[in-house]
Structure formats: C-alpha cells, structure tokens
Design a protein around this motif. Structure first.
Motif, PDB file in Angstrom:
ATOM      1  N   ASP A  19       0.825  -1.215   0.000  1.00 54.03           N
ATOM      2  CA  ASP A  19       0.000   0.000   0.000  1.00 54.03           C
ATOM      3  C   ASP A  19       0.856   1.260   0.000  1.00 54.03           C
ATOM      4  O   ASP A  19       0.550   2.230  -0.700  1.00 54.03           O
ATOM      5  CB  ASP A  19      -0.932   0.009   1.213  1.00 54.03           C
ATOM      6  CG  ASP A  19      -2.024  -1.036   1.119  1.00 54.03           C
ATOM      7  OD1 ASP A  19      -2.357  -1.470  -0.011  1.00 54.03           O
ATOM      8  OD2 ASP A  19      -2.551  -1.435   2.181  1.00 54.03           O
ATOM      9  N   ALA A  20       1.934   1.260   0.774  1.00 51.50           N
ATOM     10  CA  ALA A  20       2.812   2.432   0.844  1.00 51.50           C
ATOM     11  C   ALA A  20       3.465   2.709  -0.509  1.00 51.50           C
ATOM     12  O   ALA A  20       3.610   3.870  -0.916  1.00 51.50           O
ATOM     13  CB  ALA A  20       3.870   2.234   1.923  1.00 51.50           C
ATOM     14  N   HIS A  22       2.174   1.869  -3.485  1.00 50.17           N
ATOM     15  CA  HIS A  22       1.117   2.420  -4.353  1.00 50.17           C
ATOM     16  C   HIS A  22       0.894   3.899  -4.070  1.00 50.17           C
ATOM     17  O   HIS A  22       0.771   4.705  -4.999  1.00 50.17           O
ATOM     18  CB  HIS A  22      -0.197   1.655  -4.163  1.00 50.17           C
ATOM     19  CG  HIS A  22      -0.187   0.294  -4.766  1.00 50.17           C
ATOM     20  ND1 HIS A  22      -1.004  -0.710  -4.337  1.00 50.17           N
ATOM     21  CD2 HIS A  22       0.550  -0.245  -5.764  1.00 50.17           C
ATOM     22  CE1 HIS A  22      -0.786  -1.797  -5.041  1.00 50.17           C
ATOM     23  NE2 HIS A  22       0.163  -1.545  -5.911  1.00 50.17           N
ATOM     24  N   ASP A  23       0.848   4.261  -2.784  1.00 51.92           N
ATOM     25  CA  ASP A  23       0.672   5.672  -2.411  1.00 51.92           C
ATOM     26  C   ASP A  23       1.832   6.528  -2.911  1.00 51.92           C
ATOM     27  O   ASP A  23       1.624   7.639  -3.416  1.00 51.92           O
ATOM     28  CB  ASP A  23       0.537   5.807  -0.896  1.00 51.92           C
ATOM     29  CG  ASP A  23      -0.758   5.209  -0.358  1.00 51.92           C
ATOM     30  OD1 ASP A  23      -1.681   4.927  -1.146  1.00 51.92           O
ATOM     31  OD2 ASP A  23      -0.829   4.997   0.880  1.00 51.92           O
ATOM     32  N   GLU A  26       1.505   7.171  -6.607  1.00 51.70           N
ATOM     33  CA  GLU A  26       0.475   8.193  -6.870  1.00 51.70           C
ATOM     34  C   GLU A  26       1.016   9.595  -6.600  1.00 51.70           C
ATOM     35  O   GLU A  26       0.723  10.535  -7.345  1.00 51.70           O
ATOM     36  CB  GLU A  26      -0.777   7.921  -6.035  1.00 51.70           C
ATOM     37  CG  GLU A  26      -1.582   6.738  -6.520  1.00 51.70           C
ATOM     38  CD  GLU A  26      -2.018   6.868  -7.976  1.00 51.70           C
ATOM     39  OE1 GLU A  26      -2.463   7.957  -8.383  1.00 51.70           O
ATOM     40  OE2 GLU A  26      -1.882   5.868  -8.715  1.00 51.70           O
ATOM     41  N   GLU A  27       1.820   9.750  -5.547  1.00 51.81           N
ATOM     42  CA  GLU A  27       2.440  11.043  -5.254  1.00 51.81           C
ATOM     43  C   GLU A  27       3.396  11.452  -6.383  1.00 51.81           C
ATOM     44  O   GLU A  27       3.428  12.620  -6.778  1.00 51.81           O
ATOM     45  CB  GLU A  27       3.208  10.982  -3.933  1.00 51.81           C
ATOM     46  CG  GLU A  27       2.327  10.839  -2.715  1.00 51.81           C
ATOM     47  CD  GLU A  27       3.136  10.574  -1.447  1.00 51.81           C
ATOM     48  OE1 GLU A  27       4.387  10.654  -1.488  1.00 51.81           O
ATOM     49  OE2 GLU A  27       2.507  10.262  -0.420  1.00 51.81           O
TER      50      GLU A  27
END
Length: 138
Positions: A19-20, A22-23, A26-27
């Motif tokens: 998840d980190a 993926h985040d 996105e950033e």
C-alpha cells in the motif's frame, strides 16, 4: 538531467508495504504529471508485482526489512528495492508466463514484459532494479 521526483520507503516486508508503494507512486504521478498513462500503468504494475513477491516470498520468522527507492526523471522511471532477506534463488532468464489456468506465477513475467530492465542481485539480501524508459508525454 537530474531527478524530477523521488520517494523512499523503509518498512517491513508486509502488506502495508504494498500500500505504501502504491501511495508513493500516486504522489510521484501528481508531482510529475507529464508521465504518460501507459508508462504509469506498466511501471506501476511491474513495481507492484515485484513488491508483492518480496512480501510473499521473504523467508524467515520475522519480516524482512525493505527499502524502496522510486524516481522519475525526463528519460526513465526507476525503482530499486533492497531487502535483508535470504538471497532469493531466481533466474530471470527462466521466467515465463504460466498457463492460462495457473493461479499464480505471472508476476515476474508481467514485470519483464512491462520494463526495459529487470535485474535481481544478491549479496547481503536481495536488490531488485526495475527501469522503464519513458515513451512520451501523456
């Protein structure tokens, strides 16, 4: 030319790491909006598959520690994943797409197809280098 944007994640090899990452991707896309949709999709898929493999296959009683370095510059997208797990016995030259009815085993084959370079090195753990050359503006 220098790096346009970069992110670094240092975490245990568990599902929260996926998840980190993926985040963080996105950033990066928000910070460098001219990365094409195809480059975003294919690079993101490859990174996700390799990170998921690291999480799922890192042996040991305690989760391995993983450092993920993501960067974008004018010419390429780059991810370097380093962990302190036992060296993985992987031969990328023997990776192939499994049969359609296989329930797993596609991750590295997909990553190889999406990237311009996928390299695995061992030593004090594992290092994965994933590079996709940028194909053009969005």
């Amino acid at each position: 030319m220098g790096v346009d944007a970069e992110r670094r994640i240092h975490a245990p090899a568990d599902l929260a790491l996926v998840d980190a990452v993926h985040d963080a991707l996105e950033e990066l896309w928000r910070e460098v909006p001219d990365v094409s949709d195809d480059d975003r999709l294919l690079f993101g898929l490859a990174v996700s598959e390799v990170v998921t493999n690291v999480v799922e296959h890192a042996p040991g009683d305690e989760p391995a520690t993983v450092v993920v370095e993501l960067s974008v510059d004018h010419d390429r997208l780059l991810a370097v994943l380093s962990d302190d797990a036992e060296p993985a016995l992987i031969r990328l030259d023997e990776v192939h797409m499994p049969a359609e009815d296989a329930e797993s085993g596609r991750g590295l084959a997909l990553a190889l197809a999406a990237l311009d370079e996928l390299r695995h090195e061992t030593g004090e753990g594992n290092t994965w280098v994933l590079r996709r050359d940028r194909r053009g503006p969005a």
